[in-house]
Design a protein around this motif. Structure first.
Motif, PDB file in Angstrom:
ATOM      1  N   TYR A  26       0.837  -1.208   0.000  1.00 21.38           N
ATOM      2  CA  TYR A  26       0.000   0.000   0.000  1.00 21.38           C
ATOM      3  C   TYR A  26       0.870   1.255   0.000  1.00 21.38           C
ATOM      4  O   TYR A  26       1.757   1.407   0.841  1.00 21.38           O
ATOM      5  CB  TYR A  26      -0.918   0.031   1.222  1.00 21.38           C
ATOM      6  CG  TYR A  26      -1.901  -1.113   1.267  1.00 21.38           C
ATOM      7  CD1 TYR A  26      -3.108  -1.054   0.572  1.00 21.38           C
ATOM      8  CD2 TYR A  26      -1.610  -2.269   1.987  1.00 21.38           C
ATOM      9  CE1 TYR A  26      -3.998  -2.115   0.605  1.00 21.38           C
ATOM     10  CE2 TYR A  26      -2.495  -3.331   2.017  1.00 21.38           C
ATOM     11  CZ  TYR A  26      -3.693  -3.252   1.323  1.00 21.38           C
ATOM     12  OH  TYR A  26      -4.569  -4.305   1.353  1.00 21.38           O
ATOM     13  N   THR A  60      -3.585   3.475  -0.799  1.00 18.82           N
ATOM     14  CA  THR A  60      -3.910   2.941  -2.119  1.00 18.82           C
ATOM     15  C   THR A  60      -3.122   1.664  -2.368  1.00 18.82           C
ATOM     16  O   THR A  60      -1.896   1.657  -2.266  1.00 18.82           O
ATOM     17  CB  THR A  60      -3.574   3.976  -3.221  1.00 18.82           C
ATOM     18  OG1 THR A  60      -4.248   5.202  -2.951  1.00 18.82           O
ATOM     19  CG2 THR A  60      -3.990   3.468  -4.587  1.00 18.82           C
ATOM     20  N   TYR A  98      -9.042   0.838   3.799  1.00 16.84           N
ATOM     21  CA  TYR A  98      -8.643   0.263   2.512  1.00 16.84           C
ATOM     22  C   TYR A  98      -8.187  -1.193   2.636  1.00 16.84           C
ATOM     23  O   TYR A  98      -7.760  -1.799   1.659  1.00 16.84           O
ATOM     24  CB  TYR A  98      -7.515   1.094   1.885  1.00 16.84           C
ATOM     25  CG  TYR A  98      -6.367   1.399   2.826  1.00 16.84           C
ATOM     26  CD1 TYR A  98      -5.300   0.526   2.956  1.00 16.84           C
ATOM     27  CD2 TYR A  98      -6.369   2.549   3.601  1.00 16.84           C
ATOM     28  CE1 TYR A  98      -4.259   0.790   3.815  1.00 16.84           C
ATOM     29  CE2 TYR A  98      -5.334   2.835   4.471  1.00 16.84           C
ATOM     30  CZ  TYR A  98      -4.276   1.950   4.572  1.00 16.84           C
ATOM     31  OH  TYR A  98      -3.236   2.227   5.450  1.00 16.84           O
TER      32      TYR A  98
END
Length: 391
Positions: free
Chosen positions: A228, A232, A302
């Protein structure tokens, strides 16, 4: 004891025996001196052969690596606590989960070699020789910190270690420059330039690759791929997630970054490659961070708790080394618990120092701009505020 019930006597004797067993000196234990382990084969790019798939670990090395990784883990957890207590302010990026990277890298190079890394630097600071006390004091902005309390989380330095860099990817060209100095001096030293999978998409990394390849610089470019970049996933951010192939014209290898022995052997291999005069090499360490990107990131929007727990249960670097050592009779669970207690005390003592040591005086703000220059005046935030710079 004559008039005591037999069952009670038996219990007393059993407790005495258990306490004595805990205090068995190391010399009397039947430990193995070393053991051979299989390690995961590295994926190769533009290389005919790679690091070995077996390695020997001595008892001394194993205990050293275990203590170092456990210290980094506990230090980062203490930093988390101090941040939440507001002793640490500003940016703070923790590396718990990635301990095998910094410890394995240090085990594979010489003290005279050079290292530069990103802002997730606490573990590398420790393995390069900065004490836990100096690291935590720097995080809390105290005079006893390794940068006298003026650097903070992202800017710590020591001999042959060039930080902690706050700008994403900035260490790429700087690392190439350090490698250029190594080649110019002809001292058989190399530079390890660490960056994350997020920084791998920076243009300056590609520029550093180009210059290093042109001049055959002794630079090991190391991508710590923790999956990550901030929040993201790399699949969403990168057209190619084969970071070890990103050098294009530079050879590369992909390494299990959760196994300290795998990292050690790959680092030795990459170092030997660079020292031989062949130029740079790219190494991708597949790893994982347990915390979020920084202390402002809970790390749950996420990815799932189940994902983190799965990595912890199956690939944790400290547990992996512990199991190997215990199963090979290099140590015992009891001995590792003693090391854990010693590490816990070291961390607690360092935290106590980091929260009670005085902050630097305001007049020291301009000190150490240069390493060895005569003192001079430095302008403050406005023309009538002056600070004196003392090397």
């Amino acid at each position: 004891m004559k008039n005591m019930p037999a069952a009670l006597v038996s219990r007393v004797l059993r407790r005495i025996a258990q306490k004595s067993a805990r205090r068995v000196p190391v010399a009397s234990c039947n430990y193995s001196n070393d053991a051979t382990f299989e390690i995961k084969e590295c994926d190769l790019y533009l290389l005919e052969e790679g690091p070995p798939v077996t390695t020997v670990l001595t008892r001394e090395e194993g205990l050293k690596y275990y203590r170092m990784m456990l210290t980094v883990r506990r230090m980062e957890l203490k930093a988390d606590q101090l941040y939440k207590q507001k002793f640490i302010r500003g940016f703070c990026h923790l590396c718990d989960g990635q301990e095998a990277c910094c410890v394995g890298i240090e085990a594979g190079i010489k003290p005279s070699d050079h290292v530069i890394t990103s802002y997730r630097a606490h573990g590398t600071c420790y393995t390069r020789g900065i004490s836990v006390r100096s690291i935590l004091a720097e995080l809390t902005g105290r005079r006893g910190g390794c940068a006298k309390g003026k650097g903070g989380s992202m800017h710590m330095y020591t001999k042959n270690f060039y930080g902690g860099n706050g700008i994403v990817g900035a260490q790429g060209p700087l690392g190439a420059g350090i490698a250029l100095a190594c080649k110019y001096k002809g001292n058989d030293e190399i530079c390890l330039t660490l960056y994350g999978d997020g920084a791998a998409n920076q243009g300056q990394i590609a520029e550093a690759f180009n210059m290093a390849a042109l001049w055959k610089l002794p630079c090991v470019f190391i991508c710590e791929n923790n999956l990550y970049g901030m929040g993201t996933s790399n699949e969403r951010a990168a057209a190619s997630t084969d970071y070890y192939k990103r050098g294009n014209f530079i050879p590369g290898l992909k390494v299990d970054g959760m196994d300290v022995l795998c990292v050690r052997e790959a680092t030795k291999f990459a170092g030997d490659y660079c020292r031989s005069g062949k130029g740079p090499i790219v190494m991708e360490l597949q790893t994982y961070r347990y915390h979020g990107h920084s202390m402002s990131d809970p790390g749950m929007s996420y990815r799932t708790r189940e994902e983190i727990q799965d990595i912890r249960s199956k690939r944790d670097p400290i547990t992996l080394l512990q199991d190997r050592m215990v199963n090979s009779k290099l140590t015992t669970v009891e001995e590792l618990k003693e090391i854990g207690a010693e590490v816990r005390k070291e961390i607690d003592d360092a935290a106590q120092f980091a929260t009670t040591d005085p902050e630097p005086h305001l007049e020291e703000l301009g000190h150490h701009i240069y390493s060895s220059d005569p003192s001079f005046e430095v302008r403050g935030a406005n023309p009538w505020i002056k600070f004196k710079s003392i090397s």
